[in-house]
Motif scaffolding. Sequence first.
Motif, PDB file in Angstrom:
ATOM      1  N   VAL A   1      44.348  27.030  47.814  1.00 21.91           N
ATOM      2  CA  VAL A   1      43.278  27.875  47.273  1.00 21.91           C
ATOM      3  C   VAL A   1      42.169  28.045  48.305  1.00 21.91           C
ATOM      4  CG1 VAL A   1      41.429  27.959  45.541  1.00 21.91           C
ATOM      5  CG2 VAL A   1      43.773  27.378  44.860  1.00 21.91           C
ATOM      6  N   ASP A   2      41.746  26.952  48.918  1.00 24.12           N
ATOM      7  CA  ASP A   2      40.664  27.027  49.902  1.00 24.12           C
ATOM      8  C   ASP A   2      41.046  27.901  51.092  1.00 24.12           C
ATOM      9  OD1 ASP A   2      38.885  25.510  48.432  1.00 24.12           O
ATOM     10  OD2 ASP A   2      39.354  23.628  49.475  1.00 24.12           O
ATOM     11  N   LEU A   3      42.279  27.799  51.552  1.00 20.73           N
ATOM     12  CA  LEU A   3      42.710  28.643  52.670  1.00 20.73           C
ATOM     13  C   LEU A   3      42.661  30.122  52.296  1.00 20.73           C
ATOM     14  CD1 LEU A   3      45.712  26.534  54.029  1.00 20.73           C
ATOM     15  CD2 LEU A   3      43.590  27.060  55.259  1.00 20.73           C
ATOM     16  N   ALA A   4      43.127  30.441  51.103  1.00 21.26           N
ATOM     17  CA  ALA A   4      43.101  31.843  50.656  1.00 21.26           C
ATOM     18  C   ALA A   4      41.667  32.335  50.493  1.00 21.26           C
ATOM     19  CB  ALA A   4      43.879  31.989  49.351  1.00 21.26           C
ATOM     20  N   PHE A   5      40.836  31.556  49.838  1.00 19.30           N
ATOM     21  CA  PHE A   5      39.446  31.954  49.626  1.00 19.30           C
ATOM     22  C   PHE A   5      38.695  32.053  50.949  1.00 19.30           C
ATOM     23  CE2 PHE A   5      40.366  31.561  45.299  1.00 19.30           C
ATOM     24  CZ  PHE A   5      39.261  31.812  44.493  1.00 19.30           C
ATOM     25  N   ASP A   6      38.923  31.107  51.857  1.00 19.17           N
ATOM     26  CA  ASP A   6      38.257  31.151  53.159  1.00 19.17           C
ATOM     27  C   ASP A   6      38.671  32.380  53.962  1.00 19.17           C
ATOM     28  OD1 ASP A   6      36.885  28.823  52.622  1.00 19.17           O
ATOM     29  OD2 ASP A   6      38.157  27.543  53.894  1.00 19.17           O
ATOM     30  N   ALA A   7      39.934  32.752  53.863  1.00 20.59           N
ATOM     31  CA  ALA A   7      40.404  33.937  54.591  1.00 20.59           C
ATOM     32  C   ALA A   7      39.637  35.174  54.161  1.00 20.59           C
ATOM     33  CB  ALA A   7      41.895  34.140  54.369  1.00 20.59           C
ATOM     34  N   PHE A   8      39.410  35.316  52.875  1.00 19.42           N
ATOM     35  CA  PHE A   8      38.712  36.483  52.369  1.00 19.42           C
ATOM     36  C   PHE A   8      37.202  36.383  52.542  1.00 19.42           C
ATOM     37  CE2 PHE A   8      42.775  37.224  50.343  1.00 19.42           C
ATOM     38  CZ  PHE A   8      42.901  38.594  50.492  1.00 19.42           C
ATOM     39  N   ASP A   9      36.663  35.176  52.485  1.00 15.12           N
ATOM     40  CA  ASP A   9      35.218  35.016  52.558  1.00 15.12           C
ATOM     41  C   ASP A   9      34.762  34.697  53.981  1.00 15.12           C
ATOM     42  OD1 ASP A   9      32.557  34.742  51.834  1.00 15.12           O
ATOM     43  OD2 ASP A   9      32.800  32.764  50.942  1.00 15.12           O
ATOM     44  N   ARG A  10      35.001  33.508  54.439  1.00 22.37           N
ATOM     45  CA  ARG A  10      34.479  33.071  55.744  1.00 22.37           C
ATOM     46  C   ARG A  10      35.107  33.787  56.929  1.00 22.37           C
ATOM     47  NH1 ARG A  10      34.808  27.203  53.508  1.00 22.37           N
ATOM     48  NH2 ARG A  10      32.861  27.165  52.363  1.00 22.37           N
ATOM     49  N   GLU A  11      36.356  34.155  56.794  1.00 24.72           N
ATOM     50  CA  GLU A  11      37.042  34.840  57.895  1.00 24.72           C
ATOM     51  C   GLU A  11      36.842  36.353  57.858  1.00 24.72           C
ATOM     52  OE1 GLU A  11      38.617  33.179  60.389  1.00 24.72           O
ATOM     53  OE2 GLU A  11      37.972  31.335  59.398  1.00 24.72           O
ATOM     54  N   GLY A  12      36.263  36.863  56.782  1.00 26.26           N
ATOM     55  CA  GLY A  12      35.901  38.270  56.728  1.00 26.26           C
ATOM     56  C   GLY A  12      36.952  39.226  56.211  1.00 26.26           C
ATOM     57  N   ALA A  13      38.105  38.729  55.771  1.00 30.90           N
ATOM     58  CA  ALA A  13      39.165  39.635  55.313  1.00 30.90           C
ATOM     59  C   ALA A  13      38.756  40.422  54.074  1.00 30.90           C
ATOM     60  CB  ALA A  13      40.459  38.865  55.048  1.00 30.90           C
ATOM     61  N   GLY A  14      37.970  39.826  53.200  1.00 26.23           N
ATOM     62  CA  GLY A  14      37.524  40.537  52.001  1.00 26.23           C
ATOM     63  C   GLY A  14      36.625  41.711  52.350  1.00 26.23           C
ATOM     64  N   ALA A  15      35.676  41.469  53.233  1.00 27.36           N
ATOM     65  CA  ALA A  15      34.776  42.548  53.658  1.00 27.36           C
ATOM     66  C   ALA A  15      35.545  43.631  54.399  1.00 27.36           C
ATOM     67  CB  ALA A  15      33.666  41.982  54.541  1.00 27.36           C
ATOM     68  N   LEU A  16      36.479  43.218  55.259  1.00 24.73           N
ATOM     69  CA  LEU A  16      37.270  44.193  56.015  1.00 24.73           C
ATOM     70  C   LEU A  16      38.132  45.031  55.072  1.00 24.73           C
ATOM     71  CD1 LEU A  16      38.055  45.298  58.812  1.00 24.73           C
ATOM     72  CD2 LEU A  16      39.852  43.549  58.885  1.00 24.73           C
ATOM     73  N   ALA A  17      38.786  44.391  54.120  1.00 22.93           N
ATOM     74  CA  ALA A  17      39.633  45.117  53.169  1.00 22.93           C
ATOM     75  C   ALA A  17      38.799  46.100  52.346  1.00 22.93           C
ATOM     76  CB  ALA A  17      40.362  44.137  52.249  1.00 22.93           C
ATOM     77  N   SER A  18      37.660  45.653  51.876  1.00 29.97           N
ATOM     78  CA  SER A  18      36.787  46.528  51.089  1.00 29.97           C
ATOM     79  C   SER A  18      36.304  47.703  51.918  1.00 29.97           C
ATOM     80  CB  SER A  18      35.573  45.747  50.573  1.00 29.97           C
ATOM     81  OG  SER A  18      36.004  44.721  49.740  1.00 29.97           O
ATOM     82  N   TRP A  19      35.908  47.435  53.150  1.00 30.74           N
ATOM     83  CA  TRP A  19      35.438  48.487  54.049  1.00 30.74           C
ATOM     84  C   TRP A  19      36.531  49.527  54.269  1.00 30.74           C
ATOM     85  CZ3 TRP A  19      31.000  50.101  56.070  1.00 30.74           C
ATOM     86  CH2 TRP A  19      31.027  50.922  57.207  1.00 30.74           C
ATOM     87  N   MET A  20      37.751  49.052  54.489  1.00 22.51           N
ATOM     88  CA  MET A  20      38.873  49.972  54.722  1.00 22.51           C
ATOM     89  C   MET A  20      39.120  50.854  53.503  1.00 22.51           C
ATOM     90  SD  MET A  20      41.524  47.533  56.675  1.00 22.51           S
ATOM     91  CE  MET A  20      41.247  46.988  58.336  1.00 22.51           C
ATOM     92  N   ILE A  21      39.063  50.264  52.337  1.00 22.12           N
ATOM     93  CA  ILE A  21      39.283  51.034  51.110  1.00 22.12           C
ATOM     94  C   ILE A  21      38.167  52.050  50.919  1.00 22.12           C
ATOM     95  CG2 ILE A  21      39.300  50.883  48.582  1.00 22.12           C
ATOM     96  CD1 ILE A  21      40.764  48.147  48.978  1.00 22.12           C
ATOM     97  N   LEU A  22      36.936  51.623  51.091  1.00 15.44           N
ATOM     98  CA  LEU A  22      35.786  52.506  50.858  1.00 15.44           C
ATOM     99  C   LEU A  22      35.669  53.626  51.887  1.00 15.44           C
ATOM    100  CD1 LEU A  22      33.154  49.841  49.780  1.00 15.44           C
ATOM    101  CD2 LEU A  22      34.305  51.521  48.321  1.00 15.44           C
ATOM    102  N   THR A  23      36.216  53.414  53.083  1.00 10.57           N
ATOM    103  CA  THR A  23      36.156  54.460  54.106  1.00 10.57           C
ATOM    104  C   THR A  23      37.427  55.289  54.156  1.00 10.57           C
ATOM    105  OG1 THR A  23      36.901  52.923  55.824  1.00 10.57           O
ATOM    106  CG2 THR A  23      34.505  53.198  55.547  1.00 10.57           C
TER     107      THR A  23
END
Length: 194
Positions: A93-115
């Motif tokens: 769980v921590d690895l998955a959550f860290d990938a999206f949060d601390r590693e920036g994958a969540g922000a990158l994915a959201s940015w890609m969708i929104l653009t």
Amino acid sequence: MNVARRRLSPEESRDAALEAARALLIEDGPQAVTLKAVAARIGRTHANLLHHFGSAAGLQKALAASMAEAVTMKIGEAVLRARNGDHNLREVVDLAFDAFDREGAGALASWMILTGNQNALDPILEAIHSLVDRISEGQDARTPLREETLQLTLMALGDALLGAPMARALGLPRDKARELAAMMLRERIKATAP
């Protein structure tokens, strides 16, 4: 990281650009991952990066692929350790959550969708699919691994985007979503155990 004017092989130049793009993503968010910013960070020209990636969207897609590969490898190793007796689902769980949060994958994915650059998510989706196929080899077909992966991924993405303000608004500890995700995984595994 400045690789100033040292002659780099095409692979080294591409890797340096991806490392710089990842750093920019974590430091300043996805909007900072531009060809110009990455070129400046590694001491190369905009044209050099165009040669390697074709466009900012190409750079972002390559960044997503690079991040997805690294993260799914770590998660796969943690899942295999959990299967081999070290049942630490919180690590997964921590690895998955860290990938999206601390590693920036969540922000990158959201940015890609929104653009409108949704196809840049393909490497992330393919890496997750490949991981699920790899860790489900030899497992009972009843194992709801795909559903668990969907649930964990969506929880990690949601937590990366709204977790801190939601936890604060509800008076909950910041890592409550992680606790809930680990608990849900444990319950699903118990419910599907032979």
